[in-house]
Design a protein around this motif. Sequence first.
Motif, PDB file in Angstrom:
ATOM      1  N   GLY A 257       0.800  -1.224   0.000  1.00 17.22           N
ATOM      2  CA  GLY A 257       0.000   0.000   0.000  1.00 17.22           C
ATOM      3  C   GLY A 257       0.830   1.271   0.000  1.00 17.22           C
ATOM      4  O   GLY A 257       0.280   2.367   0.069  1.00 17.22           O
ATOM      5  N   LYS A 258       2.170   1.127  -0.108  1.00 17.27           N
ATOM      6  CA  LYS A 258       3.015   2.331  -0.010  1.00 17.27           C
ATOM      7  C   LYS A 258       3.621   2.762  -1.338  1.00 17.27           C
ATOM      8  O   LYS A 258       4.447   3.678  -1.381  1.00 17.27           O
ATOM      9  N   GLY A 259       3.287   2.094  -2.416  1.00 17.22           N
ATOM     10  CA  GLY A 259       3.851   2.467  -3.720  1.00 17.22           C
ATOM     11  C   GLY A 259       3.409   3.864  -4.110  1.00 17.22           C
ATOM     12  O   GLY A 259       2.224   4.177  -4.056  1.00 17.22           O
ATOM     13  N   ARG A 260       4.355   4.669  -4.513  1.00 18.70           N
ATOM     14  CA  ARG A 260       4.072   6.086  -4.744  1.00 18.70           C
ATOM     15  C   ARG A 260       2.921   6.297  -5.733  1.00 18.70           C
ATOM     16  O   ARG A 260       2.000   7.053  -5.479  1.00 18.70           O
ATOM     17  N   TYR A 261       2.994   5.663  -6.909  1.00 17.40           N
ATOM     18  CA  TYR A 261       1.904   5.792  -7.871  1.00 17.40           C
ATOM     19  C   TYR A 261       1.088   4.512  -7.953  1.00 17.40           C
ATOM     20  O   TYR A 261       0.016   4.490  -8.528  1.00 17.40           O
ATOM     21  N   THR A 262       1.619   3.435  -7.443  1.00 16.40           N
ATOM     22  CA  THR A 262       1.104   2.109  -7.767  1.00 16.40           C
ATOM     23  C   THR A 262       0.121   1.572  -6.730  1.00 16.40           C
ATOM     24  O   THR A 262      -0.599   0.628  -6.994  1.00 16.40           O
ATOM     25  N   SER A 263       0.111   2.182  -5.540  1.00 13.97           N
ATOM     26  CA  SER A 263      -0.810   1.711  -4.500  1.00 13.97           C
ATOM     27  C   SER A 263      -1.964   2.703  -4.394  1.00 13.97           C
ATOM     28  O   SER A 263      -1.821   3.759  -3.788  1.00 13.97           O
ATOM     29  N   PRO A 264      -3.110   2.405  -5.026  1.00 13.73           N
ATOM     30  CA  PRO A 264      -4.178   3.401  -5.069  1.00 13.73           C
ATOM     31  C   PRO A 264      -4.871   3.571  -3.716  1.00 13.73           C
ATOM     32  O   PRO A 264      -5.140   2.588  -3.025  1.00 13.73           O
ATOM     33  N   LYS A 265      -5.135   4.807  -3.375  1.00 20.35           N
ATOM     34  CA  LYS A 265      -5.817   5.103  -2.111  1.00 20.35           C
ATOM     35  C   LYS A 265      -7.209   4.487  -2.107  1.00 20.35           C
ATOM     36  O   LYS A 265      -7.892   4.497  -3.115  1.00 20.35           O
ATOM     37  N   GLY A 266      -7.578   3.918  -0.958  1.00 19.69           N
ATOM     38  CA  GLY A 266      -8.920   3.361  -0.838  1.00 19.69           C
ATOM     39  C   GLY A 266      -9.001   1.913  -1.294  1.00 19.69           C
ATOM     40  O   GLY A 266     -10.052   1.303  -1.219  1.00 19.69           O
ATOM     41  N   TRP A 267      -7.913   1.352  -1.796  1.00 21.89           N
ATOM     42  CA  TRP A 267      -7.906  -0.059  -2.200  1.00 21.89           C
ATOM     43  C   TRP A 267      -6.975  -0.812  -1.265  1.00 21.89           C
ATOM     44  O   TRP A 267      -5.850  -0.365  -1.016  1.00 21.89           O
ATOM     45  N   ALA A 268      -7.426  -1.969  -0.808  1.00 19.13           N
ATOM     46  CA  ALA A 268      -6.572  -2.770   0.078  1.00 19.13           C
ATOM     47  C   ALA A 268      -5.435  -3.372  -0.746  1.00 19.13           C
ATOM     48  O   ALA A 268      -5.658  -3.886  -1.838  1.00 19.13           O
ATOM     49  N   PRO A 269      -4.197  -3.296  -0.243  1.00 14.72           N
ATOM     50  CA  PRO A 269      -3.106  -3.977  -0.962  1.00 14.72           C
ATOM     51  C   PRO A 269      -3.284  -5.486  -0.855  1.00 14.72           C
ATOM     52  O   PRO A 269      -3.984  -5.973   0.037  1.00 14.72           O
ATOM     53  N   PRO A 270      -2.629  -6.246  -1.719  1.00 17.44           N
ATOM     54  CA  PRO A 270      -2.698  -7.707  -1.609  1.00 17.44           C
ATOM     55  C   PRO A 270      -2.135  -8.171  -0.259  1.00 17.44           C
ATOM     56  O   PRO A 270      -1.290  -7.494   0.332  1.00 17.44           O
TER      57      PRO A 270
END
Length: 404
Positions: A257-270
Motif C-alpha cells: 500500500g506504499k507504492g508512490r503511484y502504484t498503491s491506489p488510495k482506498g484499495w486494500a493492498p494484496p
Amino acid sequence: MQRRSFVASCAGAAAFAVSPPASAGEEVLAPTPPMGWMSWNQFGPEVSDPLLREMADALVASGMRDAGYTYVCIDDLWQGGRDRSGNLYPDPKRFPAGMKAVADYVHAKGLKLGIYTDVAEKTCAEQPGSLGHEDRDAATFASWDVDYLKCDYCFAPEDQETAIARYRTMAQALRRTGRPIVFAVCEWGPREPWTWAARIGAQLWRTTWDIRDIWDGEYNDYHLGITNILDQQAGLAEYAGPGRWNDPDMLVIGLRGKGRYTSPKGWAPPNDVEYRSQMSLWCLMASPLLATCDLRTMDPATREILTNRDVIAVNQDPLGRQARRAIKDRHVEVWKKPLAGGRVALGLLNRGPQTDEVRLKWTDIALEPSWRVRDLWTKEDLGAVRDTITRRVASHETCVLLLS
Ligand code: GLA
C-alpha cells in the motif's frame, strides 16, 4: 501525464510471424527472463544516485542478487535535460556524479544498470524523449555502460506501423553502439507487440497497462490488478521463448500500500498469500521479475517470497516456455509450464473466496499418468503420484508443483 485511447485496429498475429532475435552465432540477449529491481512503483521521482546505490547494496545483502536479480533499473524522471549539443544528462541534483558513476557502482557489485526513455518527444512524465535522437541517446546510454533500456510510448501516435518503425529505429541505434543492451518495449499491448517486437530486436515487451498494488480490480482504464493482468496473458504463451518475453509489468510484492503511484488510495493492498501468488504466476508465465518495493526495509515475508529459489528456477528454466492456462473451472485454474528435461511445473490457483480442495487428474491436462511431485512453496516431497493429485488451496493461493 498524457494518456491514450485504445486502438483495436491491430494486424493479426499471423501477419507478423516472430523471427529469431539474433543472427546465427550471435549471443542471445536475455536468454531467460530478466530479473532485477525497478524504481517506478515505489519511488517515482525520488530516484537518485544514493537510492540506486542503496538498492544495489540491498540486492546483495538480502540474497536477491545471488537468487538471480541482476538489473537495477531506473524508470522515468531521472532526466535533467539535453545540453547544447543535444546530449541527455541526468538531474544534477539527484545524480551529481553522473550516470556512469552509478553504473560503475552497480557493476562492481556484480549487477547491471537499466535506464528509461520514450520513442516520442516526451516521456510519460514529460521529460525529454528520444524521438529524433535515437543514435545520440543510444550512444549516451552505451557510454554510461547501461545494460538495459525500457522504452515507453507516451505522446506517440496510436497506429501500429508507427510504433514498429519507432521501436525499430531505437533497436537499431542500440545495436550500432556495439554494447549488448537489453531492449524492453513498453507500449502496453494495444499494438500487439508480441507479434513484432522480437522481430525488430526487442527482448521483452509490456503486454498490458500498468499494474496496481491490488489483487483484483480495474482501478481505471489504464491500471489493473494482478488477476486482471493475469487474464490478459492467457493467450500469449506461444510468443515467449529465450530472448523474447511477454512482460506483464513489475512485481508489486511488498509494496503493502506504499507504492508512490502504484498503491491506489482506498484499495486494500494484496495480502501475503496474494503476493505469493503474483510471484508464482509471474514465474510460471516466464515473465520478467522486476521487484519494486523498498528492498532496504522489506519485511521477512517479502524477502522470502522474492527469493524462493525453487519457484525462481521455474521462471529461469532454459526451455523458456510460458505457462498456458490448461483448466479454468469456476474459481480454480491450472497453469502448466513445460520445463527442460521433460519436467513440468503446475500452478493451481484458487480465485474463489474460500479454501478449495483441488483434484487434478494428470490426463485431464494431457500428462502421462505418473509423476514425482514436489510442492515448491511448502517444500514437501509428495513422492510418486499416480493418476490424480489432491491439494487444499487457500483462497487466492497458487500452489506450485514440480513434476519430474
Ligand atoms: C508508463 C509506464 C510505467 C512507467 C511510467 C513512467 O506509465 O507504463 O511503467 O514507466 O510510464 O512515467
